[in-house]
Design a protein around this motif. Structure first.
Motif, PDB file in Angstrom:
ATOM      1  N   LEU A  74       0.840  -1.203   0.000  1.00 18.25           N
ATOM      2  CA  LEU A  74       0.000   0.000   0.000  1.00 18.25           C
ATOM      3  C   LEU A  74       0.872   1.249   0.000  1.00 18.25           C
ATOM      4  O   LEU A  74       1.749   1.410   0.856  1.00 18.25           O
ATOM      5  CB  LEU A  74      -0.908  -0.003   1.233  1.00 18.25           C
ATOM      6  N   VAL A  75       0.624   2.138  -0.977  1.00 20.54           N
ATOM      7  CA  VAL A  75       1.375   3.398  -1.078  1.00 20.54           C
ATOM      8  C   VAL A  75       0.402   4.549  -0.825  1.00 20.54           C
ATOM      9  O   VAL A  75      -0.368   4.925  -1.702  1.00 20.54           O
ATOM     10  CB  VAL A  75       2.024   3.554  -2.466  1.00 20.54           C
ATOM     11  N   PRO A  76       0.408   5.131   0.396  1.00 23.33           N
ATOM     12  CA  PRO A  76      -0.488   6.261   0.676  1.00 23.33           C
ATOM     13  C   PRO A  76       0.143   7.578   0.222  1.00 23.33           C
ATOM     14  O   PRO A  76       1.297   7.874   0.540  1.00 23.33           O
ATOM     15  CB  PRO A  76      -0.634   6.208   2.205  1.00 23.33           C
ATOM     16  N   LEU A  77      -0.610   8.360  -0.545  1.00 25.46           N
ATOM     17  CA  LEU A  77      -0.119   9.640  -1.056  1.00 25.46           C
ATOM     18  C   LEU A  77      -0.932  10.784  -0.469  1.00 25.46           C
ATOM     19  O   LEU A  77      -2.115  10.622  -0.139  1.00 25.46           O
ATOM     20  CB  LEU A  77      -0.240   9.688  -2.580  1.00 25.46           C
ATOM     21  N   ASP A  78      -0.297  11.964  -0.376  1.00 21.42           N
ATOM     22  CA  ASP A  78      -1.036  13.144   0.051  1.00 21.42           C
ATOM     23  C   ASP A  78      -1.667  13.815  -1.171  1.00 21.42           C
ATOM     24  O   ASP A  78      -1.570  13.314  -2.306  1.00 21.42           O
ATOM     25  CB  ASP A  78      -0.138  14.108   0.837  1.00 21.42           C
ATOM     26  N   ALA A  79      -2.301  14.941  -0.955  1.00 20.12           N
ATOM     27  CA  ALA A  79      -3.041  15.600  -2.038  1.00 20.12           C
ATOM     28  C   ALA A  79      -2.126  16.069  -3.168  1.00 20.12           C
ATOM     29  O   ALA A  79      -2.571  16.264  -4.300  1.00 20.12           O
ATOM     30  CB  ALA A  79      -3.829  16.783  -1.480  1.00 20.12           C
ATOM     31  N   GLN A  80      -0.820  16.241  -2.887  1.00 17.58           N
ATOM     32  CA  GLN A  80       0.137  16.673  -3.903  1.00 17.58           C
ATOM     33  C   GLN A  80       0.806  15.491  -4.614  1.00 17.58           C
ATOM     34  O   GLN A  80       1.636  15.680  -5.500  1.00 17.58           O
ATOM     35  CB  GLN A  80       1.223  17.564  -3.279  1.00 17.58           C
ATOM     36  N   GLY A  81       0.473  14.272  -4.219  1.00 14.31           N
ATOM     37  CA  GLY A  81       1.054  13.095  -4.860  1.00 14.31           C
ATOM     38  C   GLY A  81       2.333  12.610  -4.226  1.00 14.31           C
ATOM     39  O   GLY A  81       3.017  11.739  -4.781  1.00 14.31           O
TER      40      GLY A  81
END
Length: 484
Positions: free
Chosen positions: A81-88
């Motif tokens: 699982l790779v969690p990203l923020d709103a900026q990627g």
């Protein structure tokens, strides 16, 4: 005629194969380990910076390996699982592997939706510690600030495809990868955002699920990138599995999967309903004990390796002189006996010989996997051929017993990176569709894997007797526990 590449980013390395689009023949290949520092004897890390996957990819593709390639397919480890923020940007390192940290989170999620049956009906699987949905619950409970910052969820192959395309606004995945998340249903073909919210505490952006022969996009250099998929689905595609084919994978634990035209909802949770890389389905049944039962027996007998155990077992005969091993050394998942232990039955003076114990370990392991095969058969899955994968598949004792115990022809493919080959075949499919030379519903026909073929022949009745001996002990010891 052209050339395509398949990229397999496993937990430990990246392998790239370059294949002929028409035949599937491997023309050249590259390899590089992941630059992840794991001391000898230490467990594989549960957190990995995904940049390590890109560095490994770049090294594996060195030396002009991809020169002339027209399309690339990506296969990657599942459950990462790779969690990203709103900026990627990555919120934290990717969460990979079995991740025992999440076992309590799995139990929380099962209760939170109303039990195992509710999950099986919702998404075709019951949460396990490895699944992305369970890792989300762990993240919410353990790293709440990182959970709050998480705006986009990707898996390993999604992230790699996105990087190869230059991080576009559009993010994609495929049915195969999505089906393993715990928040996408293979039966309905849709996400369950409510389950993401149940696990993480809020909803996120999820990648668009594109078709098996669709392209995820084209790089600025004009290289087509196909949808990509998880390693299991890519390996099945690389092997060329079709209806009537099952795969038995011999690792420390074992798994059985088969190609089926529809999703199988299983309220007991024994079947995990995955999608494949062609538009079909891959129901999977997992056992917790396979080669670990062999290794434990070898250690008990003071043998140096599994080859020596196999040689010893071949001195015994089918049925091991009445000695039966239930190989539930780590508890068991099929049947669901998480707190049980393994056992030996049928101890008599004549059966108390090292060769009979060695043979019983092989028969116990294979009978446990035959139980898993029966779970699928009893749900209408046709099994005419069984592909046997893993290093232990080469052992003479496995090859002697497997056809008669599985009651089917057994195929032992020549060792190869079938996940990378499957990724390349997917790339060839997407390329052919984009050029108008292939049907989007029919993948390219490639040469089958070179393999050894073993038939049960006259020993089928003997195998049935050995299975019945095993089933009798299992039922006496755990009555009613196994509901195939």
């Amino acid at each position: 005629m052209g050339i395509v590449a398949g990229l397999d980013s496993s937990p430990d390395f990246t392998r790239i194969v370059v294949c002929d689009t028409d035949t599937g023949a491997v023309l050249r290949q590259g390899y590089a380990p992941h630059p992840v520092d794991t001391p000898d004897g230490a467990a594989r890390p549960s957190d990995v910076d995904p940049q390590a996957w890109l560095l490994s990819l770049g090294e594996a593709a060195g030396g002009g390996l991809l020169e002339g390639v027209q399309a690339i397919g990506v296969s990657a480890q599942q459950n990462a699982l790779v969690p990203l923020d709103a900026q990627g940007n990555t919120v934290r390192p990717a969460m990979v592997g079995g991740d025992k940290r999440a076992q309590v989170a799995a139990a929380d999620l099962i209760d939170g939706l109303g039990g195992r049956e509710a999950w099986a009906q919702a998404v075709g699987s019951v949460p396990q510690a490895a699944q992305p949905v369970t890792k989300l619950r762990w993240l919410a409970k353990t790293e709440p600030e990182n959970a709050r910052r998480t705006a986009v969820l990707l898996q390993a192959h999604d992230w790699l495809v996105w990087q190869l395309l230059g991080r576009p606004v559009r993010r994609t995945t495929d049915r195969g990868g999505a089906s393993g998340t715990g928040y996408w249903s293979a039966a309905t073909g849709g996400y369950r955002p409510d389950l993401v919210e149940l696990a993480l505490g809020h909803q996120t952006m999820l990648p668009e699920v594109i078709g098996p022969s669709d392209a995820a996009g084209t790089t600025p250099e004009g290289l087509l990138i196909s949808a990509g998929t998880g390693e299991t689905m890519a390996a099945a595609f690389g092997l060329g599995l079709g209806f009537g084919d099952a795969v038995v994978s011999l690792g420390a634990s074992g798994s059985v999967m088969a190609v089926h035209p529809e999703a199988l909802a299983d309220t007991s949770g024994m079947i995990t309903s995955l999608a494949d890389a062609t538009g079909m389905h891959l129901p999977v049944v997992t056992t917790l004990n396979a080669v670990r039962a062999l290794r434990g027996t070898a250690e008990l007998l003071g043998l140096s390796d599994l080859e020596a155990l196999s040689d010893l077992a071949m001195k015994s005969t089918p049925g091991s002189h009445g000695l039966v091993m239930l190989p539930y050394l780590e508890g068991e998942r099929t049947p669901n006996l998480p707190h049980t232990a393994g056992m030996l039955a049928g101890l008599r003076r004549e059966s108390m010989r090292a060769e009979h114990l060695a043979r019983a370990s092989f028969e116990g392991m294979l009978c446990g996997l035959a139980d898993a095969l029966d779970v699928l058969r009893n749900r209408g899955v046709e099994v005419r051929r069984v592909f046997l994968l893993g290093q232990a598949a080469e052992l003479p004792a496995v090859q002697a017993a497997a056809p008669m115990l599985f009651g089917a022809q057994v195929v032992v493919p020549q060792p190869a990176d079938y996940a990378a080959i499957g990724a390349a075949r997917q790339a060839a499919w997407a390329l052919g569709v984009s050029q108008g030379t292939l049907d989007p519903r029919t993948p390219p026909v490639w040469q089958g894997a070179a393999a050894q073929v073993l038939d049960p022949g006259d020993e089928l009745a003997v195998g049935q007797a050995v299975r019945q001996q095993y089933v009798s002990v299992r039922e006496q010891t755990h009555p009613g526990a196994f509901r195939a």
